[in-house]
Design a protein around this motif. Sequence first.
Motif, PDB file in Angstrom:
ATOM      1  N   UNK A  53       3.775 -16.616 -13.597  1.00  0.00           N
ATOM      2  CA  UNK A  53       3.350 -15.742 -12.662  1.00  0.00           C
ATOM      3  C   UNK A  53       4.387 -16.159 -11.301  1.00  0.00           C
ATOM      4  N   UNK A  54       5.006 -15.051 -10.644  1.00  0.00           N
ATOM      5  CA  UNK A  54       5.642 -15.195  -9.484  1.00  0.00           C
ATOM      6  C   UNK A  54       4.736 -14.650  -8.218  1.00  0.00           C
ATOM      7  N   UNK A  55       4.806 -15.290  -7.381  1.00  0.00           N
ATOM      8  CA  UNK A  55       3.959 -14.636  -5.949  1.00  0.00           C
ATOM      9  C   UNK A  55       4.461 -13.309  -5.719  1.00  0.00           C
ATOM     10  N   UNK A  56       3.615 -12.449  -5.394  1.00  0.00           N
ATOM     11  CA  UNK A  56       3.935 -11.074  -5.266  1.00  0.00           C
ATOM     12  C   UNK A  56       3.047 -10.770  -3.970  1.00  0.00           C
ATOM     13  N   UNK A  57       3.458  -9.713  -3.242  1.00  0.00           N
ATOM     14  CA  UNK A  57       2.918  -9.147  -1.921  1.00  0.00           C
ATOM     15  C   UNK A  57       2.059  -8.446  -2.316  1.00  0.00           C
ATOM     16  N   UNK A  58       0.534  -8.267  -2.098  1.00  0.00           N
ATOM     17  CA  UNK A  58      -0.151  -7.629  -2.441  1.00  0.00           C
ATOM     18  C   UNK A  58      -0.704  -6.184  -1.805  1.00  0.00           C
ATOM     19  N   UNK A  59      -0.305  -4.953  -2.257  1.00  0.00           N
ATOM     20  CA  UNK A  59      -0.014  -3.609  -1.959  1.00  0.00           C
ATOM     21  C   UNK A  59      -1.804  -3.367  -1.397  1.00  0.00           C
ATOM     22  N   UNK A  60      -1.892  -2.396  -0.111  1.00  0.00           N
ATOM     23  CA  UNK A  60      -3.301  -1.926  -0.015  1.00  0.00           C
ATOM     24  C   UNK A  60      -4.113  -1.235  -1.063  1.00  0.00           C
TER      25      UNK A  60
ATOM     26  N   UNK B   1       5.468   7.538   1.529  1.00  0.00           N
ATOM     27  CA  UNK B   1       5.705   6.962   0.140  1.00  0.00           C
ATOM     28  C   UNK B   1       6.478   5.534   0.268  1.00  0.00           C
ATOM     29  N   UNK B   2       7.319   5.252   1.267  1.00  0.00           N
ATOM     30  CA  UNK B   2       7.940   3.929   1.195  1.00  0.00           C
ATOM     31  C   UNK B   2       7.652   3.141   2.390  1.00  0.00           C
ATOM     32  N   UNK B   3       6.422   3.326   2.738  1.00  0.00           N
ATOM     33  CA  UNK B   3       5.725   2.453   3.855  1.00  0.00           C
ATOM     34  C   UNK B   3       4.863   1.394   3.284  1.00  0.00           C
ATOM     35  N   UNK B   4       4.090   0.728   4.140  1.00  0.00           N
ATOM     36  CA  UNK B   4       3.246  -0.420   3.613  1.00  0.00           C
ATOM     37  C   UNK B   4       1.527   0.219   3.880  1.00  0.00           C
ATOM     38  N   UNK B   5       1.496   1.505   3.842  1.00  0.00           N
ATOM     39  CA  UNK B   5       0.317   2.037   4.304  1.00  0.00           C
ATOM     40  C   UNK B   5      -0.612   2.360   2.955  1.00  0.00           C
ATOM     41  N   UNK B   6      -2.003   2.199   3.247  1.00  0.00           N
ATOM     42  CA  UNK B   6      -2.647   2.797   1.831  1.00  0.00           C
ATOM     43  C   UNK B   6      -2.393   4.003   1.207  1.00  0.00           C
ATOM     44  N   UNK B   7      -1.632   4.903   1.975  1.00  0.00           N
ATOM     45  CA  UNK B   7      -1.452   6.330   1.461  1.00  0.00           C
ATOM     46  C   UNK B   7      -0.053   6.141   0.742  1.00  0.00           C
ATOM     47  N   UNK B   8       0.417   4.925   0.649  1.00  0.00           N
ATOM     48  CA  UNK B   8       2.040   4.955  -0.071  1.00  0.00           C
ATOM     49  C   UNK B   8       1.932   5.284  -1.522  1.00  0.00           C
ATOM     50  N   UNK B   9       1.292   4.950  -2.397  1.00  0.00           N
ATOM     51  CA  UNK B   9       1.306   5.043  -3.612  1.00  0.00           C
ATOM     52  C   UNK B   9       1.056   6.527  -3.938  1.00  0.00           C
ATOM     53  N   UNK B  10      -0.176   7.056  -3.632  1.00  0.00           N
ATOM     54  CA  UNK B  10      -0.409   8.680  -3.579  1.00  0.00           C
ATOM     55  C   UNK B  10       0.509   9.440  -3.067  1.00  0.00           C
ATOM     56  N   UNK B  11       1.243   9.089  -1.617  1.00  0.00           N
ATOM     57  CA  UNK B  11       2.189  10.055  -1.233  1.00  0.00           C
ATOM     58  C   UNK B  11       3.638   9.927  -2.145  1.00  0.00           C
ATOM     59  N   UNK B  12       3.851   8.676  -2.963  1.00  0.00           N
ATOM     60  CA  UNK B  12       4.838   8.676  -3.698  1.00  0.00           C
ATOM     61  C   UNK B  12       4.792   9.853  -4.842  1.00  0.00           C
ATOM     62  N   UNK B  13       3.473   9.720  -5.415  1.00  0.00           N
ATOM     63  CA  UNK B  13       3.451  10.593  -6.473  1.00  0.00           C
ATOM     64  C   UNK B  13       3.447  12.030  -6.276  1.00  0.00           C
ATOM     65  N   UNK B  14       2.793  12.292  -5.064  1.00  0.00           N
ATOM     66  CA  UNK B  14       2.948  13.745  -4.366  1.00  0.00           C
ATOM     67  C   UNK B  14       4.344  14.164  -4.072  1.00  0.00           C
ATOM     68  N   UNK B  15       4.976  13.184  -3.668  1.00  0.00           N
ATOM     69  CA  UNK B  15       6.476  13.276  -3.250  1.00  0.00           C
ATOM     70  C   UNK B  15       7.370  13.744  -4.492  1.00  0.00           C
ATOM     71  N   UNK B  16       6.852  12.989  -5.556  1.00  0.00           N
ATOM     72  CA  UNK B  16       7.887  13.413  -7.031  1.00  0.00           C
ATOM     73  C   UNK B  16       7.347  14.752  -7.255  1.00  0.00           C
ATOM     74  N   UNK B  17       6.244  15.224  -7.167  1.00  0.00           N
ATOM     75  CA  UNK B  17       5.817  16.553  -7.402  1.00  0.00           C
ATOM     76  C   UNK B  17       6.617  17.424  -6.587  1.00  0.00           C
ATOM     77  N   UNK B  18       6.496  17.444  -5.171  1.00  0.00           N
ATOM     78  CA  UNK B  18       7.400  18.302  -4.298  1.00  0.00           C
ATOM     79  C   UNK B  18       8.678  18.292  -4.534  1.00  0.00           C
ATOM     80  N   UNK B  19       9.367  17.253  -4.911  1.00  0.00           N
ATOM     81  CA  UNK B  19      10.751  17.517  -5.168  1.00  0.00           C
ATOM     82  C   UNK B  19      11.167  18.118  -6.392  1.00  0.00           C
ATOM     83  N   UNK B  20      10.341  17.825  -7.239  1.00  0.00           N
ATOM     84  CA  UNK B  20      10.642  18.620  -8.648  1.00  0.00           C
ATOM     85  C   UNK B  20      10.181  20.106  -8.222  1.00  0.00           C
ATOM     86  N   UNK B  21       9.355  20.339  -7.779  1.00  0.00           N
ATOM     87  CA  UNK B  21       8.778  21.773  -7.376  1.00  0.00           C
ATOM     88  C   UNK B  21       9.770  22.523  -6.450  1.00  0.00           C
ATOM     89  N   UNK B  22      10.412  21.843  -5.701  1.00  0.00           N
ATOM     90  CA  UNK B  22      11.483  22.243  -4.660  1.00  0.00           C
ATOM     91  C   UNK B  22      12.760  22.711  -5.611  1.00  0.00           C
TER      92      UNK B  22
END
Length: 513
Positions: A396-403, A438-459
């Motif tokens: 195992x390698x040390x990895x930063x723990x996301x929120x 989506x590309x922040x270290x905020x707790x919203x990052x992963x949900x925002x990334x998923x929503x961003x994929x939806x938005x870009x594909x929908x556009x």
Amino acid sequence: MEDVPVVVGAGLAGLMTALQLAPQRVIVLAKTPLGEGAASAWSQGGIAAALSDDDSPELHANDTMAVADGLGDPMVAARITSAGPGAVAMLQRLGVPFDLDVRGRPALGLEAAHSRRRIAHVTGDGTGAAIMRAVIAAVRATPSIIVLEGFEARRLLVDDGRIAGVLAVGPAGARLLPARRIVLATGGLGGLFAQTTNPLGSIGQGIALAARAGAVLADMEFVQFHPTALDVAHDPMPLVSEAVRGEGAVLIDETGTRFMQGQGRAELEPRDVVSRAVAKHRANGHRVFLDTRPSLGVDFGKRFPTIAAHCRAGDIDPATMPIPVAPAAHFHMGGIAVDLDGRTTVEGLWACGETAATGLHGANRLASNSLLEAAVMASRVARSVATTAARSTPSPRPVALPPTPDASAIRRLVGETLGIVRDGNGLLKAIDRLEPLAFSSDPTADPALVALFIARAALQREESRGGHWRSDFPQRSARWARHQMQRLDPSRTSVVSTWSTDHDSLSPAHAHA
């Protein structure tokens, strides 16, 4: 170190994968105690399979393809529907007490867009809960399955383009699990929306994990909204199963007008059609109700006890009152692109269940095909994992723990801009708000990334098809009879790249076309 496969997720897809891997050892990461937090247990309608004398897997596949609105994969539909009767039989062997007819065969219900009665159910509307009870009991009784309850996956580890492990958080803190074979079975993403029938923890975490590991996603724009969620200010909104309409319930407004009468199959049109009709009627100032009084009357509680209990909690008596309903985010047809064995574009990574895009659902899911897909694909994924040569696991390698992922800050935005009816201005607003998160270290990052994929594909999809509806492009376009494939750019830090393929299949073999 022994290469033990890890299954992330403990709904039907994840637990069935683990069961099918026995007697090989397997670790299951369950974010919540078994039986809690999984949408599988909330499924009311049942599991679709061609079980009657007047039905066949071919008819079932044809219905599936018709609802998929030009984007279903015929090979996938044929494979999964042909395995349907076997999947029901397997669940019966595990102890699922399907309702039976006078001949001792599964009693079959009818749901929208099915040409035959083919929905096997338990106590009317308790199918998912009954299936999960039986599957969990089987998992508990299988010594080769190690269930780590209270463990949430935060990141996948990748070494030289191959899966190397998973970083999870459990009761005692962070834990690195080395693994060369990982299955994502984390469920859907309805919890991203302000109105949903899904558990609020269903925020597309498996999609975020896969994307940040470099996996290709497919058809992210296609979200199915269920037309009849109980509209009594609960969050999430209790589902009023499509099976209720299959038994003759009708949609009315506050004046008693049946506003879908004369429109094709009326209330039994595909879900996207009914959802838009309900949304439009509500937008015109009406309230919408599901009236079960003429068809079910005092028998409603006996036929649908789970829904009746939800109604009573909201001071609604379906035997004497129409049920207030509204559309809500319910199922995601897109997800992580996989082949017929659930393999993704990242070596050593599989996906199963709602988090995967197999091509079965295309632009719109046929009712009660979700439990079927989860059960059938779990067997295929398990076989693929079991026959993939084990590799030595890395240190195992040390990895930063996301929120801890938290979608609460974006649910209203997602509901307003990525809902039943979309338009270019709203999608651009969503992208502008979601991208920095989506590309922040905020707790919203992963949900925002998923929503961003939806938005870009929908556009990018400038048409209306299935679960994707653009008010500025309201017509279906032959030019868009193709899949959209997406992934993060090589840096995986700022840019989402999108491209299309004309291939019928979503197989990762085509993902780099």
